[in-house]
Design an enzyme around this catalytic site. Sequence first.
Site, short mmCIF file in Angstrom:
data_model
loop_
_atom_site.label_atom_id
_atom_site.label_comp_id
_atom_site.label_asym_id
_atom_site.label_seq_id
_atom_site.Cartn_x
_atom_site.Cartn_y
_atom_site.Cartn_z
N ASN A 72 55.29 -41.93 19.64
CA ASN A 72 55.15 -40.84 20.61
C ASN A 72 56.48 -40.51 21.29
OD1 ASN A 72 55.15 -43.34 22.00
ND2 ASN A 72 54.12 -42.41 23.75
N GLU A 73 57.58 -40.72 20.60
CA GLU A 73 58.91 -40.54 21.21
C GLU A 73 59.12 -39.16 21.82
OE1 GLU A 73 59.47 -44.27 18.97
OE2 GLU A 73 58.33 -42.42 18.69
N GLY A 79 58.03 -48.10 19.99
CA GLY A 79 58.60 -49.27 19.36
C GLY A 79 57.56 -50.30 18.96
N LEU A 105 59.99 -49.88 23.30
CA LEU A 105 61.34 -50.26 23.68
C LEU A 105 61.48 -50.30 25.20
CD1 LEU A 105 63.47 -48.19 21.14
CD2 LEU A 105 62.43 -50.45 20.86
#
Length: 278
Positions: A153-154, A130, A85
């Site tokens: 991997n947020e 994303g 993102l």
Amino acid sequence: MTISKILIAGRQVYLRRFYATTPKLIETTRDDTGIDIISMAKPPVNSINTELLSALKTSLLEAQSNRSKGVILTSSLPTIFSAGLDITEMFTNDKKKITDFWSTLQDTWLTLYSLNIPIAVAINGSSPAGGCLLAISTEYRVFVEGKHTIGLNETQLGMIAPKWFQDLYVSLLGYRQAELALLRGSLFKPEEALQIKLVDELAKDKTDAIEKCKNYILSYNNIQSTAGTITKLDMRNDLIQWMKENKEVDVNRFVEYIQLPKVQHGLKLYMEQLKRKQ
């Protein structure tokens, strides 16, 4: 020539120049088997913003309505599928901008996840966050070998993977493996991704990956299309219906979280880090 004709001619020249210089975010080609290859083309890293999402949704719907035999999603960039993102869509106090971005992500994901024709992905490079979401929302994933990685991997970025991200992970990896991967924000190299069943096959390069995706799609030649579509949508129905029923709740939760001062500060630091690398 009359003034009106001169003005019309001038406008046409302007429009031709405008369209010629406007970057194309999605490139679509159809091969001789009737399969559409949809390539994200937003250098330098295919960062996922509102415009790219809208273009991707349009391309997917066009392939579906134009009787494509199937879709292969990939990237026109040599070493990156998608870096995830676009941080600039979230590093802002503009609530409407964030809301529009997240709503567009939801709508594009619904189109991708519920596409009524076969869809595979040729992951030809790095695919974190994303980018991983797009890949795991297809039916079949082929990952090119190399040093690049894939994964949600947020948490490493100070972010939270929403429920629909998490549920996709669980459906592929199983609950325990997905839980550990999400908590740690793990990124997996191709061999690791294959081992945990995050991807279905490995390929030596992009050409090989596309060929393997084609083989997957063509394997349905003897399957009645309506039966295949209904089976796919039945199996994915719980998450599809959840999204349709909870879109507003999901948007509000994301907007509330992303606007927290500590989260915005973390995004700022991350953007500064990226600038130093460039």
